[in-house]
Scaffold this active site. Structure first.
Site, PDB file in Angstrom:
ATOM      1  N   GLY A  34      38.494  45.350  46.773  1.00 31.24           N
ATOM      2  CA  GLY A  34      38.096  46.199  47.899  1.00 31.24           C
ATOM      3  C   GLY A  34      39.361  46.800  48.467  1.00 31.24           C
ATOM      4  CD  GLU A  36      38.484  49.846  52.962  1.00 29.83           C
ATOM      5  OE1 GLU A  36      38.004  48.942  52.234  1.00 29.83           O
ATOM      6  OE2 GLU A  36      37.997  50.991  53.013  1.00 29.83           O
ATOM      7  CE1 TYR A 104      33.909  50.525  43.399  1.00 31.46           C
ATOM      8  CE2 TYR A 104      33.155  52.797  43.471  1.00 31.46           C
ATOM      9  CZ  TYR A 104      34.173  51.870  43.545  1.00 31.46           C
ATOM     10  OH  TYR A 104      35.451  52.298  43.780  1.00 31.46           O
ATOM     11  CE1 TYR A 105      24.667  47.642  38.881  1.00 33.07           C
ATOM     12  CE2 TYR A 105      27.006  47.294  38.471  1.00 33.07           C
ATOM     13  CZ  TYR A 105      25.759  47.656  38.014  1.00 33.07           C
ATOM     14  OH  TYR A 105      25.585  48.041  36.719  1.00 33.07           O
ATOM     15  CB  ALA A 228      54.598  57.889  35.773  1.00 31.40           C
ATOM     16  N   GLY A 230      56.915  58.653  40.863  1.00 34.10           N
ATOM     17  CA  GLY A 230      57.490  58.070  42.068  1.00 34.10           C
ATOM     18  C   GLY A 230      56.702  58.460  43.314  1.00 34.10           C
ATOM     19  N   GLY A 255      44.902  49.100  41.963  1.00 36.74           N
ATOM     20  CA  GLY A 255      45.509  48.332  43.045  1.00 36.74           C
ATOM     21  C   GLY A 255      46.955  48.722  43.333  1.00 36.74           C
ATOM     22  CG  ASP A 258      44.538  49.497  47.446  1.00 41.49           C
ATOM     23  OD1 ASP A 258      44.445  50.613  47.974  1.00 41.49           O
ATOM     24  OD2 ASP A 258      43.601  48.945  46.846  1.00 41.49           O
ATOM     25  CG  ASP A 294      40.854  45.444  41.843  1.00 39.07           C
ATOM     26  OD1 ASP A 294      40.998  45.441  40.608  1.00 39.07           O
ATOM     27  OD2 ASP A 294      39.878  45.960  42.415  1.00 39.07           O
TER      28      ASP A 294
HETATM   29  O1  ELE Z   1      37.213  49.438  47.089  1.00 37.74           O
HETATM   30  C1  ELE Z   1      37.091  50.131  46.095  1.00 37.74           C
HETATM   31  O2  ELE Z   1      36.288  51.059  46.039  1.00 37.74           O
HETATM   32  C2  ELE Z   1      37.869  49.897  44.886  1.00 37.74           C
HETATM   33  O3  ELE Z   1      37.801  50.677  43.964  1.00 37.74           O
HETATM   34  C3  ELE Z   1      38.757  48.708  44.861  1.00 37.74           C
HETATM   35  C4  ELE Z   1      40.078  48.945  44.217  1.00 37.74           C
HETATM   36  O4  ELE Z   1      40.667  47.705  44.042  1.00 37.74           O
HETATM   37  C5  ELE Z   1      41.025  49.731  45.048  1.00 37.74           C
HETATM   38  O5  ELE Z   1      40.425  50.782  45.649  1.00 37.74           O
HETATM   39  C6  ELE Z   1      42.253  50.108  44.252  1.00 37.74           C
HETATM   40  O6  ELE Z   1      42.758  51.345  44.598  1.00 37.74           O
HETATM   41  P1  ELE Z   1      44.139  51.893  44.022  1.00 37.74           P
HETATM   42  O7  ELE Z   1      45.197  51.056  44.625  1.00 37.74           O
HETATM   43  O8  ELE Z   1      44.187  53.295  44.491  1.00 37.74           O
HETATM   44  O9  ELE Z   1      44.080  51.740  42.526  1.00 37.74           O
END
Ligand code: ELE
Length: 316
Positions: A34, A36, A104-105, A228, A230, A255, A258, A294
């Site tokens: 998730g 956040e 997603y579910y 990649a 930066g 992840g 995040d 994640d």
């Molecule tokens: O909550 C959601 O909808 C997800 O998809 C969970 C994912 O773990 C993060 O959203 C990863 O996001 P990035 O760091 O941009 O790869």
């Protein structure tokens, strides 16, 4: 007092045992994810006092996420387990190159029971920064009102606001995402975005034009995550760029954004200069991609400092 608070929908995330199309994957590992919550975990591991506002299902998966989150040292006093709403699920597909797809579910997400009125004003009064993303409001229309209220409370109590658009087109349309996120932009202090998301919001990939929008909305800092390539930060009319940190191995790229966010938030709350923030956040992103899951790869402070060559850890 929390340094950082965030509001989000967490999921049990099923990581595939093999790469390639999910239809051929027959076993998964149960994890937690998730957007956040990942940022909250990243902040907590770096040493920030962190709180997470959420609702989970009153079921075995909800209990697992609750205990996992508490185990990370995150304050869960504003998390409730709701009867009748199953905890959200996410099945992941991982490509041979570490790229991820999500299935997603979460259409009956327990967070749809979170109301604007249920936000605890003291929680905002006693926080330094509110982190919001485009995922939570995309999960349920009503969640948009919750973020409206959260922004009002943050504004009222002088809490800084960081926004990661994290646009998930599986959950809402481009138009809805743009309208909703741009409505919040005047209140945002720190925008942390990828280039695709910036283009969706501002209609351009041109850095000079994107920074014009940042100026127009009165952003204090605009961080651009370039993978990649930066990252960059625009602040007080100045644009600073840092190349990506070396990646030792790519297992799972989900992840990394995040993780970058957590690094930026840490740096901002500690008044670091822009160069230091970018190097630190890039390093965290480069570490996250080396680990499956994640949030499993989100590092502790000592580990980042070691990778930056600023600390020696005794391993055996
Ligand atoms: O909550 C959601 O909808 C997800 O998809 C969970 C994912 O773990 C993060 O959203 C990863 O996001 P990035 O760091 O941009 O790869």
């Amino acid at each position: 007092m929390n340094d950082v608070i965030t509001i989000g929908d967490a999921m049990i995330t099923f990581d595939p045992s093999t790469t390639g199309p999910m239809r051929h994957v027959s076993s998964f590992t149960r994890k937690v994810g998730g957007a956040e919550l990942n940022v909250a975990i990243g902040c907590a591991r770096l040493g920030l006092k962190t709180g997470w506002i959420s609702r989970l299902g009153k079921d075995e998966f909800g209990r697992h996420i609750y205990n996992f989150t508490r185990g990370e040292g995150i304050d869960v006093s504003e998390v409730e387990l709701m009867e009748g709403f199953p905890t959200s699920l996410n099945f992941k597909e991982i490509g041979a190159d570490g790229s991820g797809k999500t299935f997603y579910y979460r259409h009956q997400s327990p967070t749809s029971t979170l109301t604007a009125e249920s936000l605890n004003e003291d929680y905002f009064r006693n926080a330094r920064l509110l982190h919001i993303t485009g995922v939570f409001p995309a999960v349920s229309d009503k969640n948009i009102e919750v973020i409206d209220a959260a922004i009002s409370l943050a504004e009222k109590h002088g809490v800084k606001i960081a926004l990661d658009p994290n646009i998930r087109l599986k959950l809402w349309s481009e138009d809805k995402a743009r309208t909703t996120l741009l409505n919040w932009m005047p209140y945002v202090d720190y925008l942390l975005t990828g280039l695709d998301e910036a283009e969706l919001l501002f209609g351009t990939r041109e850095i000079g034009e994107i920074t014009e929008h940042a100026k127009k909305y009165g952003l204090s800092h605009l961080f651009l995550k370039l993978g990649a390539e930066g990252s960059m930060v625009w602040t007080q009319g100045e644009l600073i760029e840092k190349p990506a940190e070396e990646v030792e191995m790519i297992a799972d790229t989900v992840g990394a954004g995040d993780g970058f966010d957590a690094g930026v938030i840490y740096g901002l709350l500690n008044d670091w200069n822009s160069e230091r923030i970018l190097t630190f956040a890039n390093k965290i992103g480069s570490m996250v991609v080396g680990v499956y899951g994640d949030n499993e790869g989100l590092p502790y402070m000592d580990e980042v400092l070691e990778k930056l060559g600023e600390k020696t850890l005794i391993e055996r």
